[in-house]
Design a protein around this motif. Structure first.
Motif, short mmCIF file in Angstrom:
data_model
loop_
_atom_site.label_atom_id
_atom_site.label_comp_id
_atom_site.label_asym_id
_atom_site.label_seq_id
_atom_site.Cartn_x
_atom_site.Cartn_y
_atom_site.Cartn_z
N PRO A 133 42.39 41.62 66.86
CA PRO A 133 43.16 42.45 65.93
C PRO A 133 43.96 41.55 64.99
O PRO A 133 44.61 40.60 65.43
N ALA A 134 43.89 41.84 63.70
CA ALA A 134 44.59 41.03 62.71
C ALA A 134 44.97 41.89 61.52
O ALA A 134 44.27 42.85 61.17
N MET A 135 46.10 41.54 60.91
CA MET A 135 46.56 42.26 59.72
C MET A 135 47.32 41.31 58.82
O MET A 135 47.80 40.26 59.27
N VAL A 136 47.42 41.68 57.56
CA VAL A 136 48.26 40.95 56.62
C VAL A 136 49.49 41.81 56.37
O VAL A 136 49.37 42.98 55.99
N MET A 137 50.65 41.22 56.63
CA MET A 137 51.92 41.92 56.45
C MET A 137 52.64 41.31 55.25
O MET A 137 52.69 40.10 55.10
N GLY A 138 53.18 42.18 54.41
CA GLY A 138 53.95 41.72 53.26
C GLY A 138 55.44 41.83 53.52
O GLY A 138 55.87 42.07 54.65
N ARG A 139 56.19 41.63 52.45
CA ARG A 139 57.64 41.81 52.55
C ARG A 139 57.94 43.22 53.02
O ARG A 139 57.15 44.13 52.84
N ARG A 140 59.08 43.41 53.61
CA ARG A 140 59.51 44.72 54.09
C ARG A 140 58.62 45.25 55.21
O ARG A 140 58.60 46.43 55.50
N MET A 141 57.80 44.37 55.80
CA MET A 141 56.92 44.70 56.92
C MET A 141 55.82 45.69 56.55
O MET A 141 55.30 46.42 57.39
N ASP A 142 55.45 45.72 55.26
CA ASP A 142 54.38 46.60 54.85
C ASP A 142 53.02 46.00 55.21
O ASP A 142 52.82 44.80 55.15
N VAL A 143 52.11 46.86 55.64
CA VAL A 143 50.77 46.43 56.03
C VAL A 143 49.90 46.45 54.78
O VAL A 143 49.67 47.50 54.18
N THR A 176 51.81 34.35 63.92
CA THR A 176 52.05 34.69 62.53
C THR A 176 51.81 33.45 61.68
O THR A 176 52.43 32.41 61.92
N LEU A 177 50.91 33.56 60.73
CA LEU A 177 50.57 32.44 59.86
C LEU A 177 50.95 32.79 58.43
O LEU A 177 50.60 33.86 57.93
N ARG A 178 51.68 31.87 57.77
CA ARG A 178 52.10 32.08 56.39
C ARG A 178 51.59 30.95 55.51
O ARG A 178 51.67 29.79 55.90
N ALA A 179 51.13 31.29 54.33
CA ALA A 179 50.75 30.28 53.35
C ALA A 179 52.03 29.72 52.72
O ALA A 179 52.96 30.48 52.42
N THR A 180 52.08 28.43 52.53
CA THR A 180 53.29 27.82 51.97
C THR A 180 53.56 28.29 50.55
O THR A 180 54.71 28.34 50.13
N ASP A 181 52.50 28.65 49.81
CA ASP A 181 52.72 29.08 48.44
C ASP A 181 53.04 30.57 48.31
O ASP A 181 53.33 31.05 47.22
N ASP A 182 53.00 31.33 49.42
CA ASP A 182 53.36 32.74 49.40
C ASP A 182 53.93 33.15 50.75
O ASP A 182 53.29 33.85 51.53
N PRO A 183 55.17 32.71 51.07
CA PRO A 183 55.75 32.99 52.39
C PRO A 183 56.09 34.46 52.62
O PRO A 183 56.43 34.84 53.74
N TYR A 216 46.31 38.89 67.03
CA TYR A 216 46.61 39.24 68.42
C TYR A 216 45.41 38.84 69.28
O TYR A 216 44.27 39.16 68.94
N ALA A 217 45.67 38.15 70.39
CA ALA A 217 44.59 37.70 71.25
C ALA A 217 44.98 37.84 72.72
O ALA A 217 46.15 37.68 73.08
N ALA A 218 43.98 38.12 73.52
CA ALA A 218 44.18 38.21 74.98
C ALA A 218 43.76 36.88 75.60
O ALA A 218 42.89 36.18 75.08
N GLU A 219 44.38 36.56 76.73
CA GLU A 219 43.97 35.37 77.48
C GLU A 219 42.55 35.60 78.00
O GLU A 219 42.26 36.64 78.61
N ARG A 220 41.67 34.64 77.75
CA ARG A 220 40.28 34.76 78.17
C ARG A 220 40.17 34.99 79.67
O ARG A 220 40.85 34.35 80.45
N GLY A 221 39.34 35.97 80.04
CA GLY A 221 39.10 36.26 81.44
C GLY A 221 40.16 37.12 82.11
O GLY A 221 40.03 37.44 83.29
#
Length: 178
Positions: free
Chosen positions: A9-19, A131-138, A145-150
């Protein structure tokens, strides 16, 4: 890129926590954001105003408090943002929990950790998030989201993704960030 993360599961979140964008796995975990108006696609708004979020998050209070702290951080970075002020006003008026926790003035970024879910289809899951942010657009962040394998959570997530693959989900292409 989101669509290539088929097992996560993955999403891009903007300012104000908007999806801003999400993949099929995120829709399976959180619910599909496509039917929502853009203004309603907001993690804080959903957390405090959608009763189903209290059932989905096993530690709802913790998640909700983290969201308040994140919004406080955003307000500190962007004190003149009228949309953020409007969101805070709406949540303050409609949620006693938000109003009480906002008054405590917590400040915290959301970078990584573990969230526990109680999903209506597959039951309990414990997922690590990053949470990963690009340095040119923080102001935009990719959250995975990931589960532990197994683990039992890995099994539950795989079942959820298999279930989601069988359920058709119309998604308006013009409404998704690419």
């Amino acid at each position: 890129m989101l669509d290539d993360l088929v097992d996560m599961p993955a999403m891009v979140m903007g300012r104000r926590m908007d999806v801003l964008a999400w993949n099929t796995a995120a829709a399976a975990l959180f619910g599909d954001y496509a039917p929502l108006h853009r203004a309603e696609r907001d993690i804080a708004r959903i957390t405090f105003l959608d009763e189903t979020s209290r059932d989905l998050y096993a530690d709802w209070t913790s998640c909700a408090r983290e969201n308040v702290a994140y919004l406080h951080m955003d307000a500190g970075r962007h004190p003149e943002d009228p949309l953020l002020a409007s969101l805070i006003g709406e949540l303050s008026m409609k949620s006693e929990d938000f109003r009480r926790w906002w008054a405590e003035h917590p400040v915290q970024d959301k970078t990584s950790g573990t969230k526990r879910f109680h999903h209506p289809v597959v039951g309990d899951l414990e997922l690590a998030y990053e949470t990963l942010r690009a340095t040119d657009d923080p102001d935009q962040a990719l959250i995975t989201y990931a589960a532990e394998r197994g683990s039992p959570s890995d099994d539950a997530l795989r079942m959820l993704l298999a279930w989601a693959a069988e359920v058709p989900s119309p998604r308006p292409d013009d409404d998704r960030a690419r």
